[in-house]
Design a protein around this motif. Structure first.
Motif, PDB file in Angstrom:
ATOM      1  N   ILE A  20       7.190   5.454  -7.898  1.00  0.00           N
ATOM      2  CA  ILE A  20       6.152   6.454  -7.642  1.00  0.00           C
ATOM      3  C   ILE A  20       6.480   7.231  -6.368  1.00  0.00           C
ATOM      4  CG2 ILE A  20       3.709   6.795  -7.077  1.00  0.00           C
ATOM      5  CD1 ILE A  20       3.117   4.300  -8.786  1.00  0.00           C
ATOM      6  N   LYS A  21       6.926   6.527  -5.327  1.00  0.00           N
ATOM      7  CA  LYS A  21       7.295   7.184  -4.070  1.00  0.00           C
ATOM      8  C   LYS A  21       8.382   8.226  -4.301  1.00  0.00           C
ATOM      9  CE  LYS A  21       9.150   6.263   0.564  1.00  0.00           C
ATOM     10  NZ  LYS A  21      10.100   7.376   0.489  1.00  0.00           N
TER      11      LYS A  21
ATOM     12  N   ILE B  60       4.159  11.526 -12.653  1.00  0.00           N
ATOM     13  CA  ILE B  60       4.235  10.483 -11.632  1.00  0.00           C
ATOM     14  C   ILE B  60       4.142   9.099 -12.268  1.00  0.00           C
ATOM     15  CG2 ILE B  60       3.256   9.603  -9.481  1.00  0.00           C
ATOM     16  CD1 ILE B  60       4.530  12.434  -9.335  1.00  0.00           C
ATOM     17  N   LEU B  61       3.170   8.916 -13.138  1.00  0.00           N
ATOM     18  CA  LEU B  61       3.058   7.673 -13.902  1.00  0.00           C
ATOM     19  C   LEU B  61       2.026   7.842 -14.996  1.00  0.00           C
ATOM     20  CD1 LEU B  61       1.054   4.884 -12.036  1.00  0.00           C
ATOM     21  CD2 LEU B  61       0.849   7.310 -11.517  1.00  0.00           C
ATOM     22  N   GLY B  62       2.099   6.968 -16.022  1.00  0.00           N
ATOM     23  CA  GLY B  62       1.121   6.956 -17.103  1.00  0.00           C
ATOM     24  C   GLY B  62       0.143   5.810 -16.924  1.00  0.00           C
ATOM     25  N   GLN B  63      -0.995   5.889 -17.594  1.00  0.00           N
ATOM     26  CA  GLN B  63      -2.018   4.852 -17.476  1.00  0.00           C
ATOM     27  C   GLN B  63      -1.474   3.453 -17.779  1.00  0.00           C
ATOM     28  OE1 GLN B  63      -5.466   5.467 -16.512  1.00  0.00           O
ATOM     29  NE2 GLN B  63      -5.197   3.269 -16.175  1.00  0.00           N
ATOM     30  N   PRO B  64      -0.601   3.285 -18.792  1.00  0.00           N
ATOM     31  CA  PRO B  64      -0.093   1.929 -19.079  1.00  0.00           C
ATOM     32  C   PRO B  64       0.749   1.345 -17.944  1.00  0.00           C
ATOM     33  CG  PRO B  64       0.226   3.368 -20.978  1.00  0.00           C
ATOM     34  CD  PRO B  64      -0.177   4.244 -19.839  1.00  0.00           C
ATOM     35  N   ASP B  65       1.258   2.209 -17.015  1.00  0.00           N
ATOM     36  CA  ASP B  65       2.073   1.704 -15.902  1.00  0.00           C
ATOM     37  C   ASP B  65       1.234   0.981 -14.859  1.00  0.00           C
ATOM     38  OD1 ASP B  65       4.389   2.880 -16.987  1.00  0.00           O
ATOM     39  OD2 ASP B  65       3.876   4.808 -16.083  1.00  0.00           O
ATOM     40  N   LEU B  66      -0.061   1.279 -14.827  1.00  0.00           N
ATOM     41  CA  LEU B  66      -0.924   0.695 -13.805  1.00  0.00           C
ATOM     42  C   LEU B  66      -1.398  -0.693 -14.218  1.00  0.00           C
ATOM     43  CD1 LEU B  66      -3.210   3.679 -12.743  1.00  0.00           C
ATOM     44  CD2 LEU B  66      -1.622   2.430 -11.273  1.00  0.00           C
ATOM     45  N   PRO B  67      -1.438  -1.640 -13.281  1.00  0.00           N
ATOM     46  CA  PRO B  67      -2.017  -2.943 -13.596  1.00  0.00           C
ATOM     47  C   PRO B  67      -3.514  -2.819 -13.873  1.00  0.00           C
ATOM     48  CG  PRO B  67      -1.476  -2.777 -11.258  1.00  0.00           C
ATOM     49  CD  PRO B  67      -0.927  -1.552 -11.908  1.00  0.00           C
ATOM     50  N   ALA B  68      -4.051  -3.802 -14.569  1.00  0.00           N
ATOM     51  CA  ALA B  68      -5.448  -3.745 -14.986  1.00  0.00           C
ATOM     52  C   ALA B  68      -6.401  -3.568 -13.808  1.00  0.00           C
ATOM     53  CB  ALA B  68      -5.811  -5.009 -15.773  1.00  0.00           C
ATOM     54  N   LYS B  69      -6.058  -4.167 -12.659  1.00  0.00           N
ATOM     55  CA  LYS B  69      -6.946  -4.087 -11.500  1.00  0.00           C
ATOM     56  C   LYS B  69      -6.680  -2.851 -10.634  1.00  0.00           C
ATOM     57  CE  LYS B  69      -7.571  -9.103 -11.067  1.00  0.00           C
ATOM     58  NZ  LYS B  69      -7.422 -10.278 -10.170  1.00  0.00           N
ATOM     59  N   GLY B  70      -5.758  -2.016 -11.069  1.00  0.00           N
ATOM     60  CA  GLY B  70      -5.421  -0.837 -10.279  1.00  0.00           C
ATOM     61  C   GLY B  70      -6.470   0.252 -10.398  1.00  0.00           C
ATOM     62  N   PRO B  71      -6.397   1.278  -9.541  1.00  0.00           N
ATOM     63  CA  PRO B  71      -7.352   2.391  -9.604  1.00  0.00           C
ATOM     64  C   PRO B  71      -7.084   3.249 -10.833  1.00  0.00           C
ATOM     65  CG  PRO B  71      -5.612   2.908  -8.069  1.00  0.00           C
ATOM     66  CD  PRO B  71      -5.363   1.499  -8.523  1.00  0.00           C
ATOM     67  N   SER B  72      -8.043   4.085 -11.169  1.00  0.00           N
ATOM     68  CA  SER B  72      -7.842   5.010 -12.281  1.00  0.00           C
ATOM     69  C   SER B  72      -6.897   6.126 -11.855  1.00  0.00           C
ATOM     70  CB  SER B  72      -9.182   5.602 -12.712  1.00  0.00           C
ATOM     71  OG  SER B  72      -9.697   6.433 -11.683  1.00  0.00           O
TER      72      SER B  72
ATOM     73  N   LEU C 259       6.382  -3.838  -6.212  1.00  0.00           N
ATOM     74  CA  LEU C 259       7.219  -3.089  -5.282  1.00  0.00           C
ATOM     75  C   LEU C 259       8.109  -2.105  -6.027  1.00  0.00           C
ATOM     76  CD1 LEU C 259       8.188  -2.586  -2.418  1.00  0.00           C
ATOM     77  CD2 LEU C 259       9.819  -4.473  -2.701  1.00  0.00           C
ATOM     78  N   SER C 260       8.666  -2.531  -7.153  1.00  0.00           N
ATOM     79  CA  SER C 260       9.516  -1.650  -7.950  1.00  0.00           C
ATOM     80  C   SER C 260       8.733  -0.438  -8.449  1.00  0.00           C
ATOM     81  CB  SER C 260      10.101  -2.418  -9.132  1.00  0.00           C
ATOM     82  OG  SER C 260      10.883  -1.571  -9.944  1.00  0.00           O
ATOM     83  N   LEU C 261       7.504  -0.677  -8.920  1.00  0.00           N
ATOM     84  CA  LEU C 261       6.666   0.431  -9.402  1.00  0.00           C
ATOM     85  C   LEU C 261       6.353   1.404  -8.264  1.00  0.00           C
ATOM     86  CD1 LEU C 261       4.878   1.856 -11.510  1.00  0.00           C
ATOM     87  CD2 LEU C 261       3.022   0.269 -10.887  1.00  0.00           C
ATOM     88  N   LEU C 262       5.974   0.874  -7.104  1.00  0.00           N
ATOM     89  CA  LEU C 262       5.636   1.739  -5.976  1.00  0.00           C
ATOM     90  C   LEU C 262       6.842   2.551  -5.508  1.00  0.00           C
ATOM     91  CD1 LEU C 262       3.299  -0.583  -3.869  1.00  0.00           C
ATOM     92  CD2 LEU C 262       2.647   1.336  -5.321  1.00  0.00           C
TER      93      LEU C 262
ATOM     94  N   MET D 204       0.842  -1.198   0.000  1.00  0.00           N
ATOM     95  CA  MET D 204       0.000   0.000   0.000  1.00  0.00           C
ATOM     96  C   MET D 204       0.877   1.247   0.000  1.00  0.00           C
ATOM     97  SD  MET D 204      -2.668  -1.406   2.835  1.00  0.00           S
ATOM     98  CE  MET D 204      -1.318  -2.371   3.548  1.00  0.00           C
ATOM     99  N   LEU D 205       0.601   2.149  -0.912  1.00  0.00           N
ATOM    100  CA  LEU D 205       1.287   3.441  -0.976  1.00  0.00           C
ATOM    101  C   LEU D 205       0.408   4.474  -0.291  1.00  0.00           C
ATOM    102  CD1 LEU D 205       3.776   4.952  -2.386  1.00  0.00           C
ATOM    103  CD2 LEU D 205       2.079   5.677  -4.062  1.00  0.00           C
ATOM    104  N   ARG D 206       0.973   5.191   0.693  1.00  0.00           N
ATOM    105  CA  ARG D 206       0.212   6.186   1.440  1.00  0.00           C
ATOM    106  C   ARG D 206       0.939   7.523   1.433  1.00  0.00           C
ATOM    107  NH1 ARG D 206      -3.744   3.962   4.785  1.00  0.00           N
ATOM    108  NH2 ARG D 206      -3.612   1.699   5.073  1.00  0.00           N
ATOM    109  N   ILE D 207       0.146   8.588   1.520  1.00  0.00           N
ATOM    110  CA  ILE D 207       0.680   9.923   1.824  1.00  0.00           C
ATOM    111  C   ILE D 207       0.088  10.290   3.176  1.00  0.00           C
ATOM    112  CG2 ILE D 207       0.830  12.333   1.142  1.00  0.00           C
ATOM    113  CD1 ILE D 207       0.364  11.441  -1.749  1.00  0.00           C
ATOM    114  N   ASP D 208       0.942  10.370   4.178  1.00  0.00           N
ATOM    115  CA  ASP D 208       0.488  10.483   5.572  1.00  0.00           C
ATOM    116  C   ASP D 208      -0.472   9.337   5.853  1.00  0.00           C
ATOM    117  OD1 ASP D 208       2.133  12.692   5.905  1.00  0.00           O
ATOM    118  OD2 ASP D 208       0.569  14.131   5.392  1.00  0.00           O
ATOM    119  N   ASP D 209      -1.732   9.624   6.184  1.00  0.00           N
ATOM    120  CA  ASP D 209      -2.658   8.519   6.482  1.00  0.00           C
ATOM    121  C   ASP D 209      -3.648   8.264   5.347  1.00  0.00           C
ATOM    122  OD1 ASP D 209      -4.060  10.866   6.729  1.00  0.00           O
ATOM    123  OD2 ASP D 209      -5.048  10.352   8.613  1.00  0.00           O
ATOM    124  N   VAL D 210      -3.383   8.774   4.166  1.00  0.00           N
ATOM    125  CA  VAL D 210      -4.291   8.616   3.020  1.00  0.00           C
ATOM    126  C   VAL D 210      -3.730   7.567   2.061  1.00  0.00           C
ATOM    127  CG1 VAL D 210      -5.420   9.750   1.067  1.00  0.00           C
ATOM    128  CG2 VAL D 210      -5.055  11.011   3.211  1.00  0.00           C
TER     129      VAL D 210
END
Length: 348
Positions: free
Chosen positions: A275-276, A310-322, A269-272, A251-257
């Protein structure tokens, strides 16, 4: 020949530090008759630990001491000879060691430049002891002194040029001690915020300084001229980007979000981590909401924070958020952080 007051004060003090040290001890006795000195080892150790970072960069050979006294008013003051006091109100107001260091740097600068000695030389009606007590007590020591002397002292505490000099030298000391210069800004902004919310807020010793907004303005300009960028989040410990590992998910968080959740795998893990790193560089309290956006870059929908992709749409897995959902979560985290230091909304 008439010797200028500033020159007289500097020559007098440099010829005999012992007189200045003796004066400071006398004023300290008066201070501690009226305010209880704090002996909590955790507080004194914290102040001494911060001071240790300044010690190698101080020019005067004085027996410096950092003390704390019990008072709800946020205040700090330096006495001749190297004693510096913090009120418990100031310690509680500070959000970090860096902010305490910002205040300490300013007060150390007063001592390094012998400002009490200079100020008394400018006003021959005032004795060194009287001025020292008034500066130390923020004008609350009238009962200790003759009424006319107290009134003169209140009207003639550190003049604007000495306060600005303490700010400028203090900023240099803060940087040399290894603290981010933004620390000198954020605490002043919190005091200014209290003034906005409460017109009758008592800013302690700062009531006789240049206007808080003026100090914030010229300090920001000086920080920029030294090649630094204003970075409040570093000082305040906000907008922290973290990767948390659960039984099955990262899980990637910014503070508690929560921003992004991915199934555990080396690729995830490499992708996160990428992004971090990008969010760490791009996220700032000073960002406006419109600077967090989803835009097309070379025909590819991409999430950007400020000028950074930060990232492009193709970087996200199919089940990831928009990307839009990630943008909205980042905006929530940014707004929550800004609410913890709301003066960011008034002055960038």
């Amino acid at each position: 020949m008439i010797v200028p007051a500033d020159v007289w004060a500097q020559e007098s003090a440099s010829n005999d530090n012992s007189k200045e040290i003796s004066l400071g001890r006398k004023v300290a006795e008066e201070v501690e008759k009226n305010w209880e000195r704090v002996t909590d080892p955790s507080i004194t150790a914290r102040l001494n630990m911060i001071f240790a970072n300044f010690k190698p960069h101080l020019e005067r050979d004085l027996p410096y001491e950092i003390r704390a006294i019990k008072d709800d008013v946020p205040n700090a003051f330096s006495l001749p000879g190297g004693i510096i006091y913090f009120t418990t109100g100031m310690i509680e107001l500070a959000e970090s060691d860096a902010e305490i260091a910002g205040v300490m740097a300013h007060e150390l600068a007063h001592t390094e430049k012998r400002h009490v000695m200079i100020q008394v030389a400018r006003n021959q009606k005032l004795s060194l002891l009287s001025l020292g007590i008034i500066v130390a007590t923020g004008g609350q020591a009238a009962a200790l002194l003759l009424t006319n002397v107290a009134q003169v002292a209140i009207m003639n505490s550190y003049s604007r040029d000495l306060e600005e000099e303490a700010d400028m030298l203090g900023l240099e000391l803060l940087i040399k001690a290894g603290y981010h210069p933004s620390a000198m800004i954020t605490l002043l902004e919190r005091l200014a915020e209290e003034e906005l919310k409460r017109p009758y807020f008592d800013p302690g010793i700062y009531q006789s300084h240049p206007k808080l907004k003026d100090r914030i303005s010229y300090l920001k300009g000086t920080i920029k001229s030294k090649g630094f960028t204003l970075n409040r989040k570093v000082v305040l410990g906000l907008l922290n980007v973290t990767i948390e590992e659960g039984p099955e998910l990262y899980m990637l968080r910014i503070d508690d979000v929560e921003i992004l959740e991915l199934e555990k795998s080396p690729k995830s893990l490499s992708l996160l981590e990428e992004i971090k790193d990008r969010l760490d560089r791009s996220l700032k309290l000073e960002l406006e909401p419109y600077e967090v956006k989803v835009v097309d870059i070379d025909g590819v929908p991409s999430l950007c924070v400020g000028p950074e992709k930060i990232l492009g749409q193709p970087d996200l897995p199919a089940k990831g958020p928009s990307l839009e959902k990630m943008r909205d979560s980042i905006l929530v985290a940014l707004e929550r952080a800004r609410q913890k230091h709301t003066f960011t909304n008034f002055v960038r």
